[in-house]
Design a protein around this motif. Structure first.
Motif, PDB file in Angstrom:
ATOM      1  N   ASP A  12     -74.168  -7.337  46.975  1.00 45.23           N
ATOM      2  CA  ASP A  12     -73.032  -6.435  47.150  1.00 45.23           C
ATOM      3  C   ASP A  12     -71.805  -7.139  47.727  1.00 45.23           C
ATOM      4  OD1 ASP A  12     -74.270  -4.263  46.096  1.00 45.23           O
ATOM      5  OD2 ASP A  12     -75.078  -3.578  48.014  1.00 45.23           O
ATOM      6  N   ARG A 173     -69.669  -2.660  40.435  1.00 43.82           N
ATOM      7  CA  ARG A 173     -69.870  -3.646  41.492  1.00 43.82           C
ATOM      8  C   ARG A 173     -69.626  -5.071  40.978  1.00 43.82           C
ATOM      9  NH1 ARG A 173     -75.875  -5.252  43.138  1.00 43.82           N
ATOM     10  NH2 ARG A 173     -75.851  -5.229  40.882  1.00 43.82           N
ATOM     11  N   VAL A 182     -65.449  -5.414  47.227  1.00 35.96           N
ATOM     12  CA  VAL A 182     -66.755  -4.893  47.628  1.00 35.96           C
ATOM     13  C   VAL A 182     -66.977  -5.241  49.084  1.00 35.96           C
ATOM     14  CG1 VAL A 182     -69.209  -4.792  47.034  1.00 35.96           C
ATOM     15  CG2 VAL A 182     -67.547  -5.517  45.343  1.00 35.96           C
TER      16      VAL A 182
END
Ligand code: HEM
Ligand code: HEM
Length: 185
Positions: A12, A173, A182
């Motif tokens: 992430d 993402r 992010v």
């Protein structure tokens, strides 16, 4: 192996600012380089080809310099990069890196082997030489440079397609990793 950083990297996370800048700058120069190649291939000797082709070799040289900086930065930051999204992405990025190195290198070898002078950005990159050409360098360039160049374009289209596919499936993402938007949750 123990992570040497305070917070372990996760998929992430986004790429750091230097990696992102180099990625988008190189994407821009690649677009330009492929415009020059496409004009040369589709409309050889046309006015457009004559206008664009002089930029092909300098753009290729610039891409090789940027690639060396990018590879060096990746090496320095090797413990601080977000892990790959999946195996296919690692394989695809690896192939892109290999081609980003091989294509301009083979182009430059061909240029050297021809014995002709080569200048770019106001600098003499190769002085050229009298006498016999280096035939293996010329053959390597003639047999592989254009072919690998077009093969990489296919891979780039696939690369962009994969990013779009992820976004269409609702997973933005991947794109945000390269846009720097992010944050770790
Ligand atoms: C990553 C950078 C580069 C890419 C993506 C690239 C890509 C290509 C492509 C796709 C072609 C085929 C054009 C056609 O079919 O007419 C081509 C041709 C050519 N490239 Fe590059 N190139 C790069 C760097 C270089 C460099 C650094 C040089 C030399 C200093 C160079 C010299 C040439 C030459 C002389 C041709 C014409 C080949 C021929 O007509 O047989 N290229 N390049
Ligand atoms: C408009 C064009 C492009 C878009 C939208 C795009 C998008 C992206 C995105 C979203 C990522 C992050 C993927 C991830 O790891 O999660 C990425 C990574 C990457 N892209 Fe692109 N890209 C483009 C052009 C290119 C070009 C032209 C090349 C090279 C020829 C390239 C080479 C790479 C590489 C090697 C990575 C892995 C990360 C790195 O080491 O920098 N991309 N790209």
């Amino acid at each position: 192996m123990k992570d040497t950083f305070e917070t372990p990297r996760s998929p992430d996370d986004h790429y750091d600012a230097v990696s992102r800048t180099l990625h988008w700058l190189m994407a821009l120069v690649f677009t330009w380089s492929y415009c020059t190649a496409a004009a040369h291939y589709l409309a050889s000797d046309s006015a457009l080809d004559k206008l664009l082709w002089p930029y092909h070799k300098p753009a290729g040289l610039l891409l090789l310099v940027l690639l060396i900086l990018r590879a060096g930065w990746n090496l320095l930051q090797r413990h601080n990069r977000p892990p790959s999204v999946n195996r296919l992405a690692s394989f695809g990025h690896g192939a892109l890196y290999a081609l980003m190195f091989l294509i301009p290198t083979i182009g430059l070898l061909r240029q050297y082997g021809s014995g002709r002078e080569f200048s770019a950005f106001g600098l003499t990159i190769m002085q050229g030489f009298e006498g016999e050409k280096v035939q293996w360098m010329i053959d390597l360039g003639r047999d592989f440079h254009s072919e690998l160049g077009w093969a990489m374009l296919v891979l780039i289209v696939g690369h962009i397609g994969a990013v779009i596919l992820h976004a269409l499936r609702g997973d933005t993402r991947v794109l945000r990793r390269m846009l720097g938007k992010v944050r770790r949750v």
